[in-house]
Design a protein around this motif. Sequence first.
Motif, short mmCIF file in Angstrom:
data_model
loop_
_atom_site.label_atom_id
_atom_site.label_comp_id
_atom_site.label_asym_id
_atom_site.label_seq_id
_atom_site.Cartn_x
_atom_site.Cartn_y
_atom_site.Cartn_z
N ASN A 1 0.83 -1.20 0.00
CA ASN A 1 0.00 0.00 0.00
C ASN A 1 0.87 1.25 0.00
O ASN A 1 1.43 1.62 1.04
N PRO A 2 1.03 1.95 -1.13
CA PRO A 2 1.89 3.14 -1.17
C PRO A 2 1.38 4.27 -0.28
O PRO A 2 2.18 5.05 0.25
N ILE B 1 1.31 0.58 -9.18
CA ILE B 1 1.36 1.88 -9.85
C ILE B 1 2.80 2.35 -10.03
O ILE B 1 3.15 2.93 -11.06
N PHE B 2 3.63 2.09 -9.03
CA PHE B 2 5.02 2.55 -9.05
C PHE B 2 5.96 1.39 -9.42
O PHE B 2 5.78 0.28 -8.92
N PRO B 3 6.95 1.65 -10.24
CA PRO B 3 8.01 0.64 -10.41
C PRO B 3 8.82 0.53 -9.13
O PRO B 3 8.87 1.47 -8.32
N SER B 4 9.43 -0.60 -8.92
CA SER B 4 10.24 -0.80 -7.71
C SER B 4 11.46 -1.65 -8.07
O SER B 4 11.44 -2.42 -9.04
N VAL B 5 12.50 -1.48 -7.30
CA VAL B 5 13.74 -2.23 -7.52
C VAL B 5 14.11 -2.95 -6.22
O VAL B 5 13.80 -2.48 -5.12
N ASN B 6 14.79 -4.05 -6.37
CA ASN B 6 15.21 -4.86 -5.24
C ASN B 6 16.50 -4.27 -4.66
O ASN B 6 17.58 -4.44 -5.21
N GLN C 1 -9.90 4.71 -13.77
CA GLN C 1 -11.09 4.26 -14.50
C GLN C 1 -11.87 3.21 -13.73
O GLN C 1 -13.10 3.11 -13.84
N LEU C 2 -11.15 2.40 -12.93
CA LEU C 2 -11.83 1.40 -12.10
C LEU C 2 -12.50 2.03 -10.89
O LEU C 2 -13.28 1.35 -10.19
N GLY C 3 -12.21 3.28 -10.61
CA GLY C 3 -12.80 3.96 -9.46
C GLY C 3 -11.95 3.87 -8.21
O GLY C 3 -12.48 4.04 -7.10
N GLY C 4 -10.66 3.61 -8.38
CA GLY C 4 -9.77 3.52 -7.22
C GLY C 4 -9.55 4.87 -6.58
O GLY C 4 -9.62 5.92 -7.23
N ILE C 5 -9.26 4.85 -5.27
CA ILE C 5 -9.04 6.10 -4.55
C ILE C 5 -7.71 6.72 -4.96
O ILE C 5 -6.87 6.08 -5.60
N SER C 6 -7.52 7.97 -4.55
CA SER C 6 -6.31 8.71 -4.92
C SER C 6 -5.08 8.07 -4.27
O SER C 6 -5.12 7.64 -3.10
N ILE C 7 -4.00 8.04 -5.02
CA ILE C 7 -2.74 7.46 -4.53
C ILE C 7 -1.69 8.56 -4.43
O ILE C 7 -1.50 9.35 -5.38
N GLU C 8 -1.03 8.63 -3.29
CA GLU C 8 0.02 9.62 -3.08
C GLU C 8 1.18 9.36 -4.04
O GLU C 8 1.60 8.21 -4.24
N GLN C 9 1.72 10.45 -4.62
CA GLN C 9 2.80 10.32 -5.58
C GLN C 9 4.05 11.08 -5.15
O GLN C 9 4.95 11.33 -5.94
N ASP C 10 4.09 11.46 -3.88
CA ASP C 10 5.20 12.26 -3.37
C ASP C 10 6.49 11.43 -3.30
O ASP C 10 6.46 10.21 -3.13
N LEU D 1 8.28 11.18 -0.97
CA LEU D 1 8.43 10.67 0.39
C LEU D 1 8.29 9.15 0.45
O LEU D 1 8.91 8.50 1.29
N ILE D 2 7.48 8.57 -0.43
CA ILE D 2 7.33 7.11 -0.40
C ILE D 2 8.63 6.42 -0.80
O ILE D 2 8.94 5.31 -0.34
N ASP D 3 9.41 7.07 -1.66
CA ASP D 3 10.73 6.55 -2.04
C ASP D 3 11.70 6.70 -0.88
O ASP D 3 12.38 5.74 -0.47
N LYS D 4 11.73 7.90 -0.30
CA LYS D 4 12.70 8.19 0.75
C LYS D 4 12.42 7.41 2.03
O LYS D 4 13.35 7.03 2.75
N THR D 5 11.15 7.15 2.32
CA THR D 5 10.81 6.43 3.55
C THR D 5 11.37 5.02 3.54
O THR D 5 11.96 4.56 4.53
N ILE D 6 11.18 4.32 2.43
CA ILE D 6 11.71 2.95 2.34
C ILE D 6 13.24 2.97 2.31
O ILE D 6 13.90 2.15 2.96
N HIS D 7 13.81 3.92 1.56
CA HIS D 7 15.27 3.99 1.47
C HIS D 7 15.89 4.29 2.82
O HIS D 7 16.96 3.75 3.16
N LYS D 8 15.24 5.13 3.61
CA LYS D 8 15.76 5.45 4.95
C LYS D 8 15.82 4.20 5.82
O LYS D 8 16.77 4.01 6.59
N SER D 9 14.81 3.36 5.71
CA SER D 9 14.79 2.13 6.49
C SER D 9 15.88 1.16 6.02
O SER D 9 16.59 0.57 6.83
N ILE D 10 16.02 1.02 4.71
CA ILE D 10 17.03 0.12 4.17
C ILE D 10 18.43 0.60 4.52
O ILE D 10 19.33 -0.21 4.78
#
Length: 705
Positions: free
Chosen positions: A96-97, A178-183, A204-213, A215-224
């Motif tokens: 869940n992004p 929605i986002f590409p990801s790398v191992n 088009q399917l009616g999905g809710i809004s997804i954050e594109q900031d 920060l989602i990249d930096k949050t995971i990278h900070k943990s790694i």
Amino acid sequence: MGGPLGAIIGRFPTVDGGDQQADGGGIIRHNRKCRDLVFLFIFISFWVAMIVNSSFGFNQGNPLRLNYGLDYKGNLCGDRHGNPDLRELEVKYFMNPNQVYQTGSSKSMSLSDSKSICLMECPLPAEDGLNFVCDYPEGDMKISMDEWIDRDYDYFEYLTLEMKNSSLLLQGPCYPVIFPSVNVFWTCQYIARPSNTSLKHWQQLGGISIEQDMLIDKTIHKSINSRSAVLKRYIADVGKSWPVLIVCGGILPLFLSVAWLLMIRYFVAGMPWITVVLFNGLIISVTMFYYIKAGWIGNDPLTVVIGESDPYVQIGGREISHLRATAVLMTVIMIIAVLSSIAIIRRILIATSVLKVAAKVIGEVQALIIFPLLPYLSLAIFFMFWLSAALHLFSSAQITKNNCTSNSNCCYFELRTNKVNCDDCCGYSVSYTKHIGISILFHLIGGYWATQFVIGCSATVIAGSVASYYWARGEISPEIPFLPVFSSLTRLTRYSLGSVALGSLILSPVEWVRFILESLRRRLKHADDSSTNCMGRTVGSSSRCCLGCIDWTVKSVNRNAYIMIAITGKSFCKASEIATGLIMNNILRIGKVNVIGDVILFLGKLCVSLFCALFAFLMLDTYKYKSAHNKISSPLFPVLVSWALGYITATLFFAVVEMSIDTIILSFCQDAEEHQGNAQYAPPLLMETLDSGNQGELQRLTQGP
């Protein structure tokens, strides 16, 4: 000085010119007694405690925890005993992004509370549609894990209407890619560049809004990229590269050390020159490899990404920063080493004459060449146990559920109950016990003490064998046992193990005080107050210098104490007193003859260990360690451990030469003092060697102070 040594270890000439047998009737007096038994009992007790401590590690530890993450159920990725079986699912993926974004923007939630599962590889957005990653199949979802994997983790089309609506609210069981990801070291790191095609289909399917900031990249990278995560990967690298350690830390230094001893025996005149030239070439080569892996030379830098990735996506990490810092440090060491080598060129001839002494001894007592195999095998068995226990201790922890605050974004569809769950939002973390740091420190101290104990025992046996050679006037006479090495080993085992245990124990506090001060210096170097920081640097530099001098002095005293223990059978303190007295009375003479020889021997040890480090670099640069589950995060720790093991092995074998020189010189000085400046026991070959090296030095040596 405790009486003439000739009467203790050989024949002492009487005033009427006759020979008087020592008590016990032989070259070595056999009426010794056990010394320093208290410290032997302490050493044995310490070993029992080490075994208990290691048993705790083997019972509680799991080295997989050093590499892989946990899913939302608390399962360890890659663990075949998980629920479900995750034996090939090693990559942690955050589903869940929006949850990832929330944990990065709020301090009330941790990234470990975001829903994550284990996959075989990181998913990518579809080029012309929308892919989903769905939860592990269970409950009413009647497909197997193998089918789930074959479908690329996507069973969205099989969902009921209720499940699909829940998925469109980012509550699962399926989540859009929605986002590409790398191992990045077994965790999928988002790249904050959403696929427009996938995002359009989602809307088009009616999905809710997804954050594109970002920060989602930096949050995971900070943990790694956290310090604890990097340290765990470094420790795991040692476990993954065990074939490299066996070859570069065990087999290779064994052959190199034996070859060096044989060359000393048969080609002593050229060995100092070969050692100096080889040392400079090796340290330059190792430094260049660090430059290559740091990305400053060539096109083969270290990468933190496992598998293929977009070449335009650059992801950094602490590992790269550490390699660059090491490359700079190695550059400084290389420059100092080259300049020092140039400075000692004129002194190499003195080293040649000193090494001839050891060559003569090795030629007469040839068992000395193969004796180090015994302590080598002992340490090899010990290090296999010790490293395995260390890996388990570093991973000794419990998987515990987090304490977190529930919110709307943490709700997820639970397939087993077939409903949305908003009450059980907390994830799992690996929690270490309060005392694990003490256990690890105890294990490290035990490893150092045991290593120094074996090295000390080896040095004492060699000293006893060489002393037998010297005090028998350099001849293998009937008075000397057929196997002087075996005889010396027997005396050590029966009488002096406690003394060696004390000597090896004394080294540990100095080393660990240096380690603690260095850790404190690193913590304080970023202090805000510049004046305090300057004072701290001054105090830190002074303390390191003082402790370095103390460390060198203690090691020197220990080495000479082992010699006197082998000769006299005295306790460690008494032997240290005798050895220190000899050194103080002859410090200028011993220094001029022996210091340059010690420098060449030190360079020889570094040659062996640097060659091991260089070969470790080459082995780690192969495909096996650059891809798949064997990929190491950095060559830094495996190379460092290979270097350390190579240096320890070289120390065992080079001690034959080192202890031969020191034993001969101490015995020669004592012999000269006992006989009014005229050494009675020095064999003719030894006298000829010293005469050819430096006639003036020998004259001062025999005249006394």
